[in-house]
Design an enzyme around this catalytic site. Structure first.
Site, short mmCIF file in Angstrom:
data_model
loop_
_atom_site.label_atom_id
_atom_site.label_comp_id
_atom_site.label_asym_id
_atom_site.label_seq_id
_atom_site.Cartn_x
_atom_site.Cartn_y
_atom_site.Cartn_z
N LYS A 171 0.84 -1.20 0.00
CA LYS A 171 0.00 0.00 0.00
C LYS A 171 0.87 1.25 0.00
O LYS A 171 1.47 1.61 1.01
CB LYS A 171 -0.91 0.05 1.24
CG LYS A 171 -2.00 1.09 1.08
CD LYS A 171 -2.44 1.72 2.36
CE LYS A 171 -1.72 2.99 2.71
NZ LYS A 171 -1.85 4.11 1.77
N GLU A 246 10.04 2.55 10.48
CA GLU A 246 10.95 3.69 10.29
C GLU A 246 10.09 4.93 10.39
O GLU A 246 9.16 5.11 9.60
CB GLU A 246 11.63 3.64 8.91
CG GLU A 246 12.66 2.55 8.75
CD GLU A 246 13.83 2.66 9.70
OE1 GLU A 246 14.05 3.75 10.28
OE2 GLU A 246 14.52 1.65 9.90
N CYS A 280 13.46 11.90 6.19
CA CYS A 280 13.53 11.59 7.63
C CYS A 280 14.97 11.73 8.13
O CYS A 280 15.21 11.85 9.33
CB CYS A 280 12.93 10.23 7.95
SG CYS A 280 13.28 8.99 6.74
N GLU A 379 9.37 16.89 14.86
CA GLU A 379 9.74 16.83 13.44
C GLU A 379 8.82 17.74 12.63
O GLU A 379 7.60 17.63 12.69
CB GLU A 379 9.62 15.39 12.93
CG GLU A 379 10.14 15.26 11.51
CD GLU A 379 10.13 13.83 11.00
OE1 GLU A 379 9.08 13.18 11.12
OE2 GLU A 379 11.16 13.37 10.49
P1 ADP Z 1 2.91 10.85 6.51
O1 ADP Z 1 2.94 11.99 7.45
O2 ADP Z 1 4.22 10.50 5.90
O3 ADP Z 1 1.77 10.90 5.52
P2 ADP Z 1 1.52 8.61 7.69
O4 ADP Z 1 1.97 7.78 8.82
O5 ADP Z 1 0.21 9.31 7.80
O6 ADP Z 1 2.70 9.63 7.47
O7 ADP Z 1 1.50 7.79 6.34
C1 ADP Z 1 2.42 6.77 6.02
C2 ADP Z 1 1.67 5.62 5.40
O8 ADP Z 1 0.81 5.05 6.40
C3 ADP Z 1 0.76 6.02 4.23
O9 ADP Z 1 0.79 5.02 3.24
C4 ADP Z 1 -0.60 6.09 4.91
O10 ADP Z 1 -1.67 5.92 4.00
C5 ADP Z 1 -0.50 4.93 5.88
N1 ADP Z 1 -1.49 5.00 6.98
C6 ADP Z 1 -2.06 6.09 7.52
N2 ADP Z 1 -2.94 5.73 8.49
C7 ADP Z 1 -2.92 4.39 8.58
C8 ADP Z 1 -3.59 3.42 9.39
N3 ADP Z 1 -4.48 3.74 10.30
N4 ADP Z 1 -3.28 2.12 9.20
C9 ADP Z 1 -2.36 1.74 8.29
N5 ADP Z 1 -1.72 2.61 7.49
C10 ADP Z 1 -1.97 3.91 7.61
#
Ligand code: ADP
Length: 477
Positions: A171, A246, A280, A379
């Site tokens: 994903k 990470e 990062c 951050e």
């Molecule tokens: P960023 O600030 O880099 O967008 P996120 O942690 O929101 O950080 O996103 C990183 C990845 O995690 C993306 O692919 C996002 O769609 C996914 N993501 C966000 N929320 C969830 C969740 N509840 N469960 C699993 N994956 C998630």
């Protein structure tokens, strides 16, 4: 045309689609992508589960050939894929092409690793018994990636997962589906059997969450925010699955009195502002000793004046736009917070207008910051850095390590004594001497400590630690 998800070897349209917008020009739609549902995610997981027995026993030459072919195609198409990457993420064309080459190198590296799979044969502690230690694949690996490295991070997770015989549900981040779609398309055409690699583009809260909630995902590798990382961890404990995280960084870059000023300024500008500070491993805390402080700040100001901030695809651009409006708001909020906290806004901090509507922000440098301020602890993930003045090396090291994070840590010095001491005592997974905190090789371990990372290292041979499980077999002779 809507680019589809790949589930069990079929391209599936789904009922919804979303648009991929160019942050350098918000009128430019990079493409439309099918949005997977939770149901699609579950179908992808079932397909990966069904494909695992055969793929885990596939021959090393088959895996080698597919990964090798993928590497070759990525490298042959580096200009086109690099341009797509810059268009959807906003890093400069040179950075986009560089990242694409790196993805190709990663597939090439793991194509080679397939041919080097090995175990150990030992005598038992008991007579007439032999012991074999082998590495086996884990099963279905869930891969969840962020937007800031749209092709390199998917590559450094997908390549080892497949190399060691796992099947994958992938994903990508919703902001940058194009690069991910492209590498899945390449791998699919390179001959992966159906179900071995499944692509589910869509929302984290829907598709990602469906992956976290599935008992049929045996390992999850995640790069993203600290908050989501915690969710991955909690869900993984619940399902007794392996996980690797990470997350953020608040990486220090120390500048000592004896530093070569030019080297220090180049490394600091690169660390803080290149890729729009959206790495990062970026450095947002410049920890500078008294004797060089004023010269360093003045030289940073001079260097920052010359930086070209513009459309990522334009020749000559050194810093592209921020990735989207919500990240831009986060950056400007932190600039306001820094001022309220009493740091001095020395350079930058203004929104910029260019020929096309985009999220352009001047690289920003605060001075007179303390390590206790929120701008020094949280951050920001944008082109915003602060200078923290310290007395000497000893204080610099204490300040550098005084952070909840521990990904990368840098120092500019001409002293062998201080460089050696810093390498040993920086509380970080990666240490840089006279180099930017960001910009790492593809064939050596990547990862951090404390709040930055959890689990074993990514990349290079160390990746085997996560993507395999060890078996110890005893045989009576
Ligand atoms: P960023 O600030 O880099 O967008 P996120 O942690 O929101 O950080 O996103 C990183 C990845 O995690 C993306 O692919 C996002 O769609 C996914 N993501 C966000 N929320 C969830 C969740 N509840 N469960 C699993 N994956 C998630």
């Amino acid at each position: 045309m809507v680019q589809k998800n790949l589930i069990d070897g079929e391209w599936i349209a789904g009922s919804e689609a979303f648009r991929n917008i160019n942050p350098s020009d918000t009128n430019d739609v990079v493409g439309e992508y099918a949005r997977a549902s939770a149901e699609d995610a579950r179908a992808a997981i079932a397909a990966a589960k069904a494909a695992f027995p055969a793929w885990s026993r596939s021959g090393i030459l088959e895996r080698h050939a597919i990964l090798r072919k993928t590497a070759d195609e990525i490298l042959a198409r580096k200009d086109e894929l690099g341009k797509l990457l810059s268009r959807e993420e906003g890093k400069t064309l040179a950075e986009g092409i560089g990242e694409t080459v790196r993805a190709g190198q990663i597939f090439d590296f793991f194509a080679g690793e397939c041919l080097r799979l090995a175990g150990e044969v030992l005598p038992s502690a008991r007579p007439n018994i032999g012991v074999e230690i082998t590495r086996e694949p884990i099963g279905v690996v869930g891969i969840i990636t962020p937007w800031n490295f749209p092709i390199a991070i998917p590559a450094w997770k997908i390549a080892p997962a497949l190399c060691y015989g796992n099947t994958v549900v992938f994903k990508p981040a919703e902001l940058v589906p194009g690069s991910s779609w492209a590498i899945v398309d390449i791998l699919h055409r390179a001959g992966l059997p159906k179900g071995v690699l499944n692509l589910v583009m869509g929302k984290g809260s829907v598709v990602g969450q469906a992956m976290l909630d599935s008992p049929d995902i045996h390992a999850i590798t995640f790069t993203g925010s600290t908050g989501t990382g915690k969710r991955v961890a909690l869900a993984s404990v619940e399902h007794n699955r392996k996980y690797q995280l990470e997350m953020g960084g608040k990486n220090p870059f120390v500048v000592l009195d004896d530093a070569d000023l030019k080297v220090a300024v180049e490394a600091a500008v690169n660390s803080a502002f290149f890729s729009t500070g959206q790495r990062c491993t970026a450095s947002s805390r410049l920890i500078v000793t008294e004797g060089i402080h004023d010269r360093f700040v003045a030289a940073m100001g001079e260097r920052m004046k010359g930086l070209v901030i513009d459309d990522a695809l334009k020749a000559g651009t050194q810093i592209g736009p921020v990735v989207d409006e919500s990240q831009l708001n986060q950056d400007t909020d932190y600039i306001a917070i820094g001022r309220q906290e009493g740091a001095k806004l020395a350079f930058g901090g203004e929104l910029l207008k260019r020929d096309t509507p985009g999220f352009y922000l001047q690289p920003t440098l605060f001075t007179e910051a303390t390590n206790a301020m929120r701008i020094s602890r949280e951050e920001i993930f944008g082109p915003v850095a602060s200078v923290i003045r310290v007395k000497d090396y000893d204080e610099a090291l204490i300040v550098a390590n005084d952070t909840p994070f521990g990904l990368s840590s840098g120092i500019a010095t001409t002293s062998l004594k201080h460089a050696t001491h810093f390498k040993r005592n920086a509380d970080a997974g990666m240490v840089m001497v006279n180099l930017p905190t960001a910009g790492v090789d593809f064939h050596v371990p990547f990862g951090g400590r404390k709040g930055s990372s959890h689990g074993s290292r990514e990349q290079g041979r160390y990746a085997a630690e996560f993507y395999t499980t060890v078996k110890t077999a005893y045989t009576l002779a």
